[in-house]
Design an enzyme around this catalytic site. Sequence first.
Site, PDB file in Angstrom:
ATOM      1  N   HIS A  65       0.743  -1.295   0.148  1.00 39.34           N
ATOM      2  CA  HIS A  65       0.018  -0.148  -0.004  1.00 39.34           C
ATOM      3  C   HIS A  65       0.790   1.246   0.044  1.00 39.34           C
ATOM      4  O   HIS A  65       1.616   1.473   1.097  1.00 39.34           O
ATOM      5  CB  HIS A  65      -0.921  -0.136   1.250  1.00 39.34           C
ATOM      6  CG  HIS A  65      -1.956  -1.247   1.241  1.00 39.34           C
ATOM      7  ND1 HIS A  65      -3.239  -1.114   0.795  1.00 39.34           N
ATOM      8  CD2 HIS A  65      -1.585  -2.376   1.852  1.00 39.34           C
ATOM      9  CE1 HIS A  65      -3.530  -2.242   0.872  1.00 39.34           C
ATOM     10  NE2 HIS A  65      -2.708  -3.233   1.447  1.00 39.34           N
ATOM     11  N   HIS A 182      -9.060 -10.497  -1.134  1.00 40.53           N
ATOM     12  CA  HIS A 182      -8.895 -10.470   0.523  1.00 40.53           C
ATOM     13  C   HIS A 182     -10.113 -11.113   1.078  1.00 40.53           C
ATOM     14  O   HIS A 182     -11.169 -10.662   0.626  1.00 40.53           O
ATOM     15  CB  HIS A 182      -9.040  -8.964   1.004  1.00 40.53           C
ATOM     16  CG  HIS A 182      -9.397  -8.711   2.370  1.00 40.53           C
ATOM     17  ND1 HIS A 182      -8.298  -7.838   2.892  1.00 40.53           N
ATOM     18  CD2 HIS A 182     -10.252  -8.824   2.918  1.00 40.53           C
ATOM     19  CE1 HIS A 182      -8.719  -7.616   4.152  1.00 40.53           C
ATOM     20  NE2 HIS A 182      -9.998  -8.421   4.175  1.00 40.53           N
ATOM     21  N   ASP A 308       2.016  -6.964   2.549  1.00 43.32           N
ATOM     22  CA  ASP A 308       0.989  -6.252   2.877  1.00 43.32           C
ATOM     23  C   ASP A 308       1.469  -5.043   3.639  1.00 43.32           C
ATOM     24  O   ASP A 308       0.806  -4.545   4.683  1.00 43.32           O
ATOM     25  CB  ASP A 308       0.110  -6.929   3.683  1.00 43.32           C
ATOM     26  CG  ASP A 308      -1.436  -6.330   4.028  1.00 43.32           C
ATOM     27  OD1 ASP A 308      -1.476  -5.288   3.281  1.00 43.32           O
ATOM     28  OD2 ASP A 308      -2.271  -6.780   4.530  1.00 43.32           O
ATOM     29  N   HIS A 312       0.848   3.573   8.358  1.00 44.33           N
ATOM     30  CA  HIS A 312      -0.253   4.235   9.247  1.00 44.33           C
ATOM     31  C   HIS A 312       0.335   5.365   9.992  1.00 44.33           C
ATOM     32  O   HIS A 312       1.578   5.037  10.419  1.00 44.33           O
ATOM     33  CB  HIS A 312      -1.358   3.474   9.943  1.00 44.33           C
ATOM     34  CG  HIS A 312      -2.395   2.685   9.119  1.00 44.33           C
ATOM     35  ND1 HIS A 312      -3.029   3.265   8.366  1.00 44.33           N
ATOM     36  CD2 HIS A 312      -2.495   1.270   9.112  1.00 44.33           C
ATOM     37  CE1 HIS A 312      -3.760   2.412   7.680  1.00 44.33           C
ATOM     38  NE2 HIS A 312      -3.634   1.165   8.041  1.00 44.33           N
TER      39      HIS A 312
HETATM   40 ZN   LIG Z   1      -6.163  -7.367   2.373  1.00 46.20          ZN
END
Ligand SMILES: [Zn+2]
Length: 433
Positions: A65, A182, A308, A312
């Site tokens: 991400h 997911h 993954d 944050h």
């Molecule tokens: Zn996921």
Amino acid sequence: MSGPVLFRRGRVIDPRSGVDGVRDVLVQDGKVAQVSEAPLQLSGAEVVDAQGRWVLPGFIDLHVHLREPGEEGKETVLTGSRSAVAGGFTAVVAMPNTKVVNDSALVTELVLSRARAAGLCHVYPAGAITKGLKGEELAEMGELISAGCVCITDDGRPVMNAALMRRALQYATIFDIPVMVHEEDLTLSGKGAMTEGPTATRLGLLPIPPSAEVAMVARDLVLLEETGGRLHIAHLSCEGSVRLVREAKKRGLRVTAEATPHHFTLDDTAVGQYDTHAKMNPPLRLRRDAEALREALADGTIDAIATDHAPHGVLDKQVEFDKGINGVVGLETALGLTLALVHEGVLSPLKAVELLTDGPSRAFGLPGGHLAPGSTADITLVDPEVEWAVDAERFFSKSRNTPFNGRLLKGRVTQTWVGGRLVFSDGQIKESR
Ligand SMILES: [Zn+2]
């Protein structure tokens, strides 16, 4: 264009060609020119003394991400690329759950142009399965793929509507791209904060049963069998899911799967006293689930280790556990945690490297992942002996949310080369400008 480079006398581990031994590697015009048991010479070549180092294909992370566009305070394509090459990754697949969602060519092109500007690693965008990740209507798959998306996924969310999921798989067969899922049945996970088990009971937290994942894996394998598409299951976390994937592969279904370092390293006890750095989705499971993942990594049921990487902010984690946001950063700790499995005798060095290179490359049909002559010179050098403690303050990622801060790891990336150009060396990023 960078000049020729000669990596001298390193231990080359290249799973696709089955090589594990001391070799010289010659890079010319940004490509691997030669891999040789006998020492090579080339006048004018830059020589990298690789004695005592592992010389590996650049790592490929199928699940990252990067947060751009929309949450640049957490990460950008540039800072995520820095984090990637510092961790030895020369290619990453960028998830579409940005704010704007990547469900159109416009966003795909934006990510690609940011990646070009960063100029550090290959960034492959993933497009959304459904518009706005809402799970209601398919996004324009053809448009996303022509713009450069390598797979489609609603990652972060499941596609709850089975008919829609079936149509996505069917439609994706036209393009022969993987549909990455997911797996979470929201009616089973509900408002759960961590896995069902003794720790959830002790802490009085609402539980997420394994069935929330396993039931969806079962559903999608049934759909896959009907459509004949390609299914890639993100972040496998449960023993039951492993069993289903193993059985489906045996029957020849085109399914691939990934596991994250946090799921194969930690279990629910890592939550300790409400540590939000151990909060992720899927949640950390029980010890026997982590053991099942390790077995599955070793026996080929799981194709790839993916991080993954989910950056944050500090404040997102400084709240009560059940309100804490899900996810951990992972690019800079993945190699060390993978090598822990080698030190524990779970994986051979060849298998560990395969799970970071050839495995992910094959799962998505991406270039790279090997060192065959003619391939782009994406190369990662590792010092397998050095011991170091994770220090989140020193991450190249913009974010610090890791459950591994302070952990001792053995083995570290010393250099990363992308297309024959040095982009990371001994703790420093080498920007092109
Ligand atoms: Zn996921």
